[in-house]
Write a protein that holds these residues in place. Structure first.
Motif, PDB file in Angstrom:
ATOM      1  N   ILE A   8       0.841  -0.833   0.002  1.00  0.00           N
ATOM      2  CA  ILE A   8       0.020   0.112   0.139  1.00  0.00           C
ATOM      3  C   ILE A   8       1.205   1.286   0.212  1.00  0.00           C
ATOM      4  O   ILE A   8       0.487   2.886  -0.593  1.00  0.00           O
ATOM      5  CB  ILE A   8      -0.863  -0.296   1.322  1.00  0.00           C
ATOM      6  CG1 ILE A   8      -1.893   1.141   1.012  1.00  0.00           C
ATOM      7  CG2 ILE A   8      -0.002  -0.194   2.513  1.00  0.00           C
ATOM      8  CD1 ILE A   8      -3.192   1.003   1.852  1.00  0.00           C
ATOM      9  N   LEU A   9       1.602   1.787   0.454  1.00  0.00           N
ATOM     10  CA  LEU A   9       2.802   2.121   0.610  1.00  0.00           C
ATOM     11  C   LEU A   9       3.779   3.074  -0.065  1.00  0.00           C
ATOM     12  O   LEU A   9       5.002   3.068  -0.487  1.00  0.00           O
ATOM     13  CB  LEU A   9       3.129   3.178   1.911  1.00  0.00           C
ATOM     14  CG  LEU A   9       2.039   2.530   3.238  1.00  0.00           C
ATOM     15  CD1 LEU A   9       2.586   3.429   4.423  1.00  0.00           C
ATOM     16  CD2 LEU A   9       1.634   4.786   2.889  1.00  0.00           C
ATOM     17  N   LYS A  12       6.345   5.172  -1.821  1.00  0.00           N
ATOM     18  CA  LYS A  12       6.243   6.403  -0.963  1.00  0.00           C
ATOM     19  C   LYS A  12       7.605   6.381   0.367  1.00  0.00           C
ATOM     20  O   LYS A  12       7.843   5.000  -0.025  1.00  0.00           O
ATOM     21  CB  LYS A  12       4.898   6.509   0.104  1.00  0.00           C
ATOM     22  CG  LYS A  12       3.922   6.178  -0.068  1.00  0.00           C
ATOM     23  CD  LYS A  12       3.608   7.738  -0.873  1.00  0.00           C
ATOM     24  CE  LYS A  12       2.223   7.758  -0.923  1.00  0.00           C
ATOM     25  NZ  LYS A  12       1.334   9.387  -1.934  1.00  0.00           N
ATOM     26  N   ARG A  33       6.971  -2.022  10.126  1.00  0.00           N
ATOM     27  CA  ARG A  33       5.629  -1.711   9.457  1.00  0.00           C
ATOM     28  C   ARG A  33       5.854  -1.222   8.696  1.00  0.00           C
ATOM     29  O   ARG A  33       4.823  -1.735   7.472  1.00  0.00           O
ATOM     30  CB  ARG A  33       4.687  -0.979  11.183  1.00  0.00           C
ATOM     31  CG  ARG A  33       4.867  -2.471  12.189  1.00  0.00           C
ATOM     32  CD  ARG A  33       3.436  -2.036  13.502  1.00  0.00           C
ATOM     33  NE  ARG A  33       3.457  -2.967  13.786  1.00  0.00           N
ATOM     34  CZ  ARG A  33       2.215  -2.947  14.588  1.00  0.00           C
ATOM     35  NH1 ARG A  33       0.788  -3.321  13.807  1.00  0.00           N
ATOM     36  NH2 ARG A  33       2.405  -4.249  15.427  1.00  0.00           N
ATOM     37  N   LEU A  34       5.660  -0.765   8.653  1.00  0.00           N
ATOM     38  CA  LEU A  34       6.007   0.587   7.067  1.00  0.00           C
ATOM     39  C   LEU A  34       7.037   0.057   6.381  1.00  0.00           C
ATOM     40  O   LEU A  34       6.922   0.053   5.244  1.00  0.00           O
ATOM     41  CB  LEU A  34       6.845   2.044   8.014  1.00  0.00           C
ATOM     42  CG  LEU A  34       5.953   2.429   8.873  1.00  0.00           C
ATOM     43  CD1 LEU A  34       6.855   4.301   9.069  1.00  0.00           C
ATOM     44  CD2 LEU A  34       4.718   3.897   8.008  1.00  0.00           C
ATOM     45  N   LEU A  37       4.965  -2.738   4.355  1.00  0.00           N
ATOM     46  CA  LEU A  37       4.039  -2.382   3.933  1.00  0.00           C
ATOM     47  C   LEU A  37       4.608  -1.396   2.441  1.00  0.00           C
ATOM     48  O   LEU A  37       3.737  -0.690   1.327  1.00  0.00           O
ATOM     49  CB  LEU A  37       2.945  -1.285   4.318  1.00  0.00           C
ATOM     50  CG  LEU A  37       2.205  -1.328   5.941  1.00  0.00           C
ATOM     51  CD1 LEU A  37       1.551  -0.482   6.698  1.00  0.00           C
ATOM     52  CD2 LEU A  37       1.004  -2.211   5.144  1.00  0.00           C
ATOM     53  N   ALA A  39       7.019   1.147   1.673  1.00  0.00           N
ATOM     54  CA  ALA A  39       7.348   2.877   1.648  1.00  0.00           C
ATOM     55  C   ALA A  39       9.235   2.323   2.184  1.00  0.00           C
ATOM     56  O   ALA A  39       9.601   1.188   2.932  1.00  0.00           O
ATOM     57  CB  ALA A  39       6.914   2.539   3.306  1.00  0.00           C
ATOM     58  N   VAL A 178       0.884   3.994  12.558  1.00  0.00           N
ATOM     59  CA  VAL A 178       1.229   3.662  11.456  1.00  0.00           C
ATOM     60  C   VAL A 178      -0.065   4.463  10.456  1.00  0.00           C
ATOM     61  O   VAL A 178      -0.101   3.879   9.436  1.00  0.00           O
ATOM     62  CB  VAL A 178       2.044   2.492  11.371  1.00  0.00           C
ATOM     63  CG1 VAL A 178       1.188   1.469   9.345  1.00  0.00           C
ATOM     64  CG2 VAL A 178       3.137   1.650  11.672  1.00  0.00           C
ATOM     65  N   ASP A 179      -1.189   3.443  11.208  1.00  0.00           N
ATOM     66  CA  ASP A 179      -2.617   3.755  11.065  1.00  0.00           C
ATOM     67  C   ASP A 179      -2.532   4.908  10.358  1.00  0.00           C
ATOM     68  O   ASP A 179      -3.379   6.140   9.666  1.00  0.00           O
ATOM     69  CB  ASP A 179      -3.987   3.397  11.853  1.00  0.00           C
ATOM     70  CG  ASP A 179      -3.474   1.604  12.422  1.00  0.00           C
ATOM     71  OD1 ASP A 179      -3.664   1.110  11.148  1.00  0.00           O
ATOM     72  OD2 ASP A 179      -4.333   1.264  12.707  1.00  0.00           O
ATOM     73  N   LEU A 182      -0.509   6.104   7.430  1.00  0.00           N
ATOM     74  CA  LEU A 182      -1.765   5.798   6.131  1.00  0.00           C
ATOM     75  C   LEU A 182      -2.535   6.443   6.373  1.00  0.00           C
ATOM     76  O   LEU A 182      -3.265   6.530   4.578  1.00  0.00           O
ATOM     77  CB  LEU A 182      -2.360   3.853   6.576  1.00  0.00           C
ATOM     78  CG  LEU A 182      -1.415   2.834   6.470  1.00  0.00           C
ATOM     79  CD1 LEU A 182      -1.674   1.626   7.202  1.00  0.00           C
ATOM     80  CD2 LEU A 182      -1.304   2.810   4.898  1.00  0.00           C
ATOM     81  N   THR A 186      -2.415   7.444   2.166  1.00  0.00           N
ATOM     82  CA  THR A 186      -4.025   7.243   1.099  1.00  0.00           C
ATOM     83  C   THR A 186      -5.136   7.943   1.171  1.00  0.00           C
ATOM     84  O   THR A 186      -5.647   8.258   2.245  1.00  0.00           O
ATOM     85  CB  THR A 186      -4.166   5.951   1.570  1.00  0.00           C
ATOM     86  OG1 THR A 186      -3.820   6.017   2.992  1.00  0.00           O
ATOM     87  CG2 THR A 186      -2.581   4.822   1.785  1.00  0.00           C
TER      88      THR A 186
END
Length: 186
Positions: A8-9, A12, A33-34, A37, A39, A178-179, A182, A186
């Protein structure tokens, strides 16, 4: 057979600033975590942060150099300027009272605060400090100044602090940080 899901990232770049406090240990999980995803995660550790976590921990998880030195050159351009222009988002986790005060007053005394002053990227702070520090009028005023300038906050949370006290000042959990990133990207 299902097609792999695109991260999703992907595409980025996030700069993660890590300042000095026991909550710096949670920043390692934020970086991981980033990265999972998709990034590209650049990390700046302040001198105080390096008392709690190492650059090597972040490099192993992000597969990128962690930055600690203000005077390192980057492609014949001042290091802090190069780092300030890349990110789509800057996260400071933990954001100490000291770092927030320097941001509010425009002080650029190290690599992280120089990048924060030079960037045009959105900034997300995850404060972490003793309850008395969080509730102090100076910190409240600094927080309000940063909010007026468009800096976003996630936390702090109320709970048990490193000092053993209970109250606001606990850094939000990595998942919540992280949420918030996001939601911003996004």
């Amino acid at each position: 057979m299902t097609e792999p899901v695109e991260p999703i990232l992907k595409g980025k770049t996030i700069l993660l600033g890590v300042t000095g406090g026991v909550a710096a240990c949670k920043a390692v999980d934020v970086a991981s975590r980033l990265n999972k995803l998709g990034a590209s995660v650049d990390v700046i550790l302040t001198r105080a942060a390096q008392n709690f976590v190492t650059a090597l921990s972040f490099e192993a998880l992000t597969h990128r150099k962690a930055h600690t030195d203000m005077w390192e050159q980057h492609d014949y351009e001042p290091h802090h300027i190069a780092l300030s222009e890349r990110p789509d988002l800057i996260i400071v986790a933990p954001a100490t009272a000291n770092t927030m005060a320097r941001m509010a007053h425009g002080l650029a005394e190290d690599l992280l605060t120089s990048v924060l002053l030079a960037t045009r990227a959105p900034i997300l702070l995850a404060p972490a400090m003793n309850v008395n520090m969080w509730l102090h009028p100076a910190t409240r005023e600094n927080s309000e100044t940063l909010l007026r300038r468009g800096v976003e906050f996630v936390g702090p949370e109320e709970g048990r602090l490193a000092s053993g006290k209970i109250g606001p000042g606990r850094m939000s959990e990595p998942e919540k940080i992280v949420d918030a990133a996001l939601a911003r990207l996004t």
